[in-house]
Design a protein around this motif. Sequence first.
Motif, PDB file in Angstrom:
ATOM      1  N   UNK A  77       0.886  -1.114  -0.117  1.00  0.00           N
ATOM      2  CA  UNK A  77       0.104   0.012  -0.015  1.00  0.00           C
ATOM      3  C   UNK A  77       0.911   1.265  -0.159  1.00  0.00           C
ATOM      4  N   UNK A  78       0.224   2.156  -0.639  1.00  0.00           N
ATOM      5  CA  UNK A  78       0.960   3.541  -0.605  1.00  0.00           C
ATOM      6  C   UNK A  78       0.101   4.600  -0.249  1.00  0.00           C
ATOM      7  N   UNK A  79       0.461   5.133   1.120  1.00  0.00           N
ATOM      8  CA  UNK A  79      -0.563   6.342   1.650  1.00  0.00           C
ATOM      9  C   UNK A  79       0.234   7.357   2.042  1.00  0.00           C
ATOM     10  N   UNK A  80      -0.892   8.562   2.083  1.00  0.00           N
ATOM     11  CA  UNK A  80      -0.229   9.959   1.980  1.00  0.00           C
ATOM     12  C   UNK A  80      -0.663  10.415   3.682  1.00  0.00           C
ATOM     13  N   UNK A  81       0.395  10.814   4.285  1.00  0.00           N
ATOM     14  CA  UNK A  81       0.173  11.806   5.459  1.00  0.00           C
ATOM     15  C   UNK A  81      -0.448  13.138   5.317  1.00  0.00           C
ATOM     16  N   UNK A  82      -0.489  13.632   4.079  1.00  0.00           N
ATOM     17  CA  UNK A  82      -1.111  14.869   3.746  1.00  0.00           C
ATOM     18  C   UNK A  82      -2.387  14.850   3.798  1.00  0.00           C
ATOM     19  N   UNK A  83      -2.990  13.614   3.810  1.00  0.00           N
ATOM     20  CA  UNK A  83      -4.399  13.338   3.894  1.00  0.00           C
ATOM     21  C   UNK A  83      -4.635  12.405   5.072  1.00  0.00           C
ATOM     22  N   UNK A  84      -4.593  12.880   6.541  1.00  0.00           N
ATOM     23  CA  UNK A  84      -4.453  12.077   7.600  1.00  0.00           C
ATOM     24  C   UNK A  84      -5.780  11.597   8.073  1.00  0.00           C
ATOM     25  N   UNK A  85      -6.251  10.688   7.187  1.00  0.00           N
ATOM     26  CA  UNK A  85      -7.271   9.920   7.676  1.00  0.00           C
ATOM     27  C   UNK A  85      -6.913   8.448   7.522  1.00  0.00           C
ATOM     28  N   UNK A  86      -7.386   7.457   8.446  1.00  0.00           N
ATOM     29  CA  UNK A  86      -6.951   6.033   8.339  1.00  0.00           C
ATOM     30  C   UNK A  86      -7.923   5.400   7.422  1.00  0.00           C
ATOM     31  N   UNK A  87      -8.375   5.801   6.139  1.00  0.00           N
ATOM     32  CA  UNK A  87      -9.124   5.315   5.337  1.00  0.00           C
ATOM     33  C   UNK A  87      -8.331   4.701   4.004  1.00  0.00           C
TER      34      UNK A  87
END
Length: 299
Positions: free
Chosen positions: A207-217
């Motif tokens: 998975x690749x996630x972005x901390x710039x959108x801090x929702x755990x979705x």
Amino acid sequence: MKKIITALSLIIASSLSHAQDFQGMAVYESKTSTADFKSRIAENKDITPEMRKTIEERMKKAFEKTFILNFDKNASIYKEEERLDAPGSQNNGMRMMGSFMGGGGTHYKNIKDKTFTIDKEMMGKEFLIHDSLPKLDWKLGQETKEIGGYMCFKATAMQKASKTDFRNFRMKKRDEEKDKKEAAAEKNKPTNFMNEGEMPKEVEVVAWYTPEIPVSQGPEGYYGLPGLILEVSAGKTIILCSKVVMNVKDKKEIKAPTNGKPVTQKEFDEIVTKKMEEMQQMYQSRGGNGGGMHIRMGN
């Protein structure tokens, strides 16, 4: 760069915590590789070029889909984008296949309560699957890449493969199917490539996630990372975010579906497995060569 991202994340998180009606929307494109299916179909001399074209067109519809994720801080709904099909282009079998390829119904998950609810149709019956969200043991990495203008970080985990998610279906290697004697005895029988497949016990998830959108979705049942998941690769399937809209004006009601017979995920899997066994027995009783999906579980 990481300090800038961290500071930006804190600012966004602070603003989201004060926005009780915050809601976002993300569009995802899901695609499952069908290379092994196509190569096996090409080898089958019983399938005409016209039949092959029809099969590949239907596989494309089943294995390539667009989904919309509407989310807030605690919950989300993930649903296939509606599209118009030609009249009669989808029969019950195709709708059933589509639901097994990640489509169909509404996928609701509540990360606060750690539960999910999915409404699924199978053979004309509505089911309401409600269960606990499976917890993935994410391993956070330092590798980064940009997706849609967002800086994303890599995370990996091993996931138990669902018995009713046929995107995980794979063709067995030729040298593992039968010995030469058995193959020679059946060489004149029509080939059913679905009888030559299997389901793995588990798949690797990247998975690749972005901390710039801090929702755990994230899409489907994926969640649990310190930022919105914009890309997921699991087995032969890749789900990639193509658009994100924050603080959408046209807010959706994010709530769990309610229609269908209530079942757990395990109960639903057992119902599907039993139904498939019945279908295979029906084909065999009509003189077929096991036209149903004879799938070996494991490995």
